[in-house]
Design a protein around this motif. Structure first.
Motif, PDB file in Angstrom:
ATOM      1  N   ALA A  50      23.555  22.491  39.284  1.00  0.00           N
ATOM      2  CA  ALA A  50      23.392  22.470  40.624  1.00  0.00           C
ATOM      3  C   ALA A  50      22.428  23.515  41.175  1.00  0.00           C
ATOM      4  N   PRO A  51      22.427  24.713  40.831  1.00  0.00           N
ATOM      5  CA  PRO A  51      21.159  25.623  41.357  1.00  0.00           C
ATOM      6  C   PRO A  51      19.843  25.202  41.119  1.00  0.00           C
ATOM      7  N   PHE A  52      19.751  24.522  39.876  1.00  0.00           N
ATOM      8  CA  PHE A  52      18.302  24.048  39.281  1.00  0.00           C
ATOM      9  C   PHE A  52      17.985  23.013  40.398  1.00  0.00           C
ATOM     10  N   MET A  53      19.280  22.062  40.531  1.00  0.00           N
ATOM     11  CA  MET A  53      18.947  20.752  41.255  1.00  0.00           C
ATOM     12  C   MET A  53      18.381  21.007  42.640  1.00  0.00           C
ATOM     13  N   THR A  54      19.037  21.995  43.247  1.00  0.00           N
ATOM     14  CA  THR A  54      18.758  22.627  44.441  1.00  0.00           C
ATOM     15  C   THR A  54      17.378  23.154  44.398  1.00  0.00           C
ATOM     16  N   ALA A  55      16.911  24.018  43.527  1.00  0.00           N
ATOM     17  CA  ALA A  55      15.564  24.536  43.520  1.00  0.00           C
ATOM     18  C   ALA A  55      14.631  23.428  43.375  1.00  0.00           C
ATOM     19  N   GLY A  56      14.906  22.358  42.653  1.00  0.00           N
ATOM     20  CA  GLY A  56      14.012  21.413  42.388  1.00  0.00           C
ATOM     21  C   GLY A  56      13.710  20.627  43.873  1.00  0.00           C
ATOM     22  N   THR A  57      14.880  20.413  44.737  1.00  0.00           N
ATOM     23  CA  THR A  57      14.714  19.827  45.979  1.00  0.00           C
ATOM     24  C   THR A  57      14.025  20.679  47.035  1.00  0.00           C
ATOM     25  N   VAL A  58      14.282  22.045  46.913  1.00  0.00           N
ATOM     26  CA  VAL A  58      13.377  22.892  47.705  1.00  0.00           C
ATOM     27  C   VAL A  58      11.923  22.901  47.212  1.00  0.00           C
ATOM     28  N   GLY A  59      11.755  22.888  46.081  1.00  0.00           N
ATOM     29  CA  GLY A  59      10.351  22.769  45.723  1.00  0.00           C
ATOM     30  C   GLY A  59       9.513  21.569  46.371  1.00  0.00           C
ATOM     31  N   VAL A  60      10.343  20.380  46.139  1.00  0.00           N
ATOM     32  CA  VAL A  60       9.809  19.282  46.865  1.00  0.00           C
ATOM     33  C   VAL A  60       9.671  19.230  48.218  1.00  0.00           C
ATOM     34  N   PHE A  61      10.559  19.902  48.652  1.00  0.00           N
ATOM     35  CA  PHE A  61      10.528  20.014  50.374  1.00  0.00           C
ATOM     36  C   PHE A  61       8.828  20.600  50.647  1.00  0.00           C
ATOM     37  N   PHE A  62       8.727  21.683  50.016  1.00  0.00           N
ATOM     38  CA  PHE A  62       7.288  22.539  50.385  1.00  0.00           C
ATOM     39  C   PHE A  62       6.439  21.794  49.923  1.00  0.00           C
ATOM     40  N   PHE A  94      16.251  18.244  55.405  1.00  0.00           N
ATOM     41  CA  PHE A  94      16.226  19.311  54.396  1.00  0.00           C
ATOM     42  C   PHE A  94      17.309  20.255  54.680  1.00  0.00           C
ATOM     43  N   LEU A  95      17.445  20.839  55.852  1.00  0.00           N
ATOM     44  CA  LEU A  95      18.569  21.846  56.396  1.00  0.00           C
ATOM     45  C   LEU A  95      20.049  21.217  55.990  1.00  0.00           C
ATOM     46  N   THR A  96      20.266  19.789  56.412  1.00  0.00           N
ATOM     47  CA  THR A  96      21.317  19.209  56.002  1.00  0.00           C
ATOM     48  C   THR A  96      21.685  19.347  54.705  1.00  0.00           C
ATOM     49  N   PHE A  97      20.823  19.268  53.919  1.00  0.00           N
ATOM     50  CA  PHE A  97      20.664  19.294  52.355  1.00  0.00           C
ATOM     51  C   PHE A  97      21.100  20.805  51.946  1.00  0.00           C
ATOM     52  N   LEU A  98      20.536  21.703  52.330  1.00  0.00           N
ATOM     53  CA  LEU A  98      20.755  23.097  52.194  1.00  0.00           C
ATOM     54  C   LEU A  98      22.333  23.457  52.666  1.00  0.00           C
ATOM     55  N   PHE A  99      22.675  22.953  53.640  1.00  0.00           N
ATOM     56  CA  PHE A  99      24.051  23.324  54.087  1.00  0.00           C
ATOM     57  C   PHE A  99      24.953  22.967  53.138  1.00  0.00           C
ATOM     58  N   PHE A 100      25.110  22.034  52.457  1.00  0.00           N
ATOM     59  CA  PHE A 100      26.029  21.604  51.526  1.00  0.00           C
ATOM     60  C   PHE A 100      25.603  21.947  49.991  1.00  0.00           C
ATOM     61  N   ALA A 101      24.171  21.935  49.873  1.00  0.00           N
ATOM     62  CA  ALA A 101      23.825  22.112  48.303  1.00  0.00           C
ATOM     63  C   ALA A 101      23.859  23.791  48.030  1.00  0.00           C
ATOM     64  N   LEU A 102      23.708  24.674  48.963  1.00  0.00           N
ATOM     65  CA  LEU A 102      23.816  26.005  48.532  1.00  0.00           C
ATOM     66  C   LEU A 102      25.207  26.507  48.103  1.00  0.00           C
ATOM     67  N   PRO A 103      26.268  26.022  49.188  1.00  0.00           N
ATOM     68  CA  PRO A 103      27.686  26.325  48.640  1.00  0.00           C
ATOM     69  C   PRO A 103      28.041  25.762  47.337  1.00  0.00           C
ATOM     70  N   ALA A 104      27.445  24.291  47.197  1.00  0.00           N
ATOM     71  CA  ALA A 104      27.993  23.769  46.078  1.00  0.00           C
ATOM     72  C   ALA A 104      27.485  24.333  44.911  1.00  0.00           C
ATOM     73  N   SER A 105      25.879  25.004  44.841  1.00  0.00           N
ATOM     74  CA  SER A 105      25.244  25.390  43.887  1.00  0.00           C
ATOM     75  C   SER A 105      26.187  26.780  43.511  1.00  0.00           C
ATOM     76  N   TRP A 106      26.472  27.601  44.617  1.00  0.00           N
ATOM     77  CA  TRP A 106      27.565  28.945  44.408  1.00  0.00           C
ATOM     78  C   TRP A 106      28.581  28.663  43.619  1.00  0.00           C
ATOM     79  N   ILE A 107      29.281  27.356  43.960  1.00  0.00           N
ATOM     80  CA  ILE A 107      30.686  27.001  43.382  1.00  0.00           C
ATOM     81  C   ILE A 107      30.363  26.668  41.891  1.00  0.00           C
ATOM     82  N   ASP A 108      29.306  25.979  41.776  1.00  0.00           N
ATOM     83  CA  ASP A 108      28.956  25.523  40.346  1.00  0.00           C
ATOM     84  C   ASP A 108      28.649  26.684  39.440  1.00  0.00           C
TER      85      ASP A 108
END
Length: 144
Positions: free
Chosen positions: A126-138, A6-20
């Motif tokens: 991408a931000p919504f995809m990241t949010a969906g993944t964060v929700g699934v993690f929890f 999950f932390l690896t995902f966030l490391f790449f997903a958060l900047p990707a979401s911001w760029i998107d």
């Protein structure tokens, strides 16, 4: 989903979401290293879940390519990002897509109701995809 994955995902997903959000693009320079890092981390911390993650990544790409072909609106960056989601979420990926879709609908409604001048702009997914993944993690923490 294991915490290191999950932390690896966030490391790449958060900047990707911001760029998107800023440019409506998801750069390959984040997604491909993210896929490699997630594969490595998952192989090290949870090798038994690796085949399910790879299968979910492949199915996610096929699903997003199908959506892209039928409805349009999704870029290839979203398709590649779906692979990262699938790899990290494994069998939970369908719930992550559902969460991303619901979050996207809420974002669209927010723009429609409160920011009418921005309504015609594309909506970065991408931000919504990241949010969906964060929700699934929890969610997986409570259900596993």
């Amino acid at each position: 989903m294991a915490l290191p994955v999950f932390l690896t995902f966030l490391f790449f997903a958060l900047p990707a979401s911001w760029i998107d959000i800023r440019s409506f693009r998801i750069p390959d320079r984040l997604i491909f290293p993210g896929l490699g890092a997630a594969l490595l981390v998952q192989a090290l911390v949870s090798p038994r879940s690796l085949p399910g993650g790879i299968g979910a990544a492949v199915l996610s790409v096929l699903f997003f390519l199908f959506i892209r072909k039928i409805a349009g609106g999704l870029g290839l960056g979203d398709v590649k990002f779906a692979a990262l989601m699938g790899l990290c979420c494994g069998p939970w990926v369908s719930l992550a897509f559902l969460g991303a879709s619901l979050a996207g609908i809420l974002g669209f409604l927010f723009l429609r109701l409160f920011k009418k001048d921005q309504f015609r702009r594309p909506l970065p997914f991408a931000p919504f995809m990241t949010a969906g993944t964060v929700g699934v993690f929890f969610l997986s923490r409570f259900c596993a």
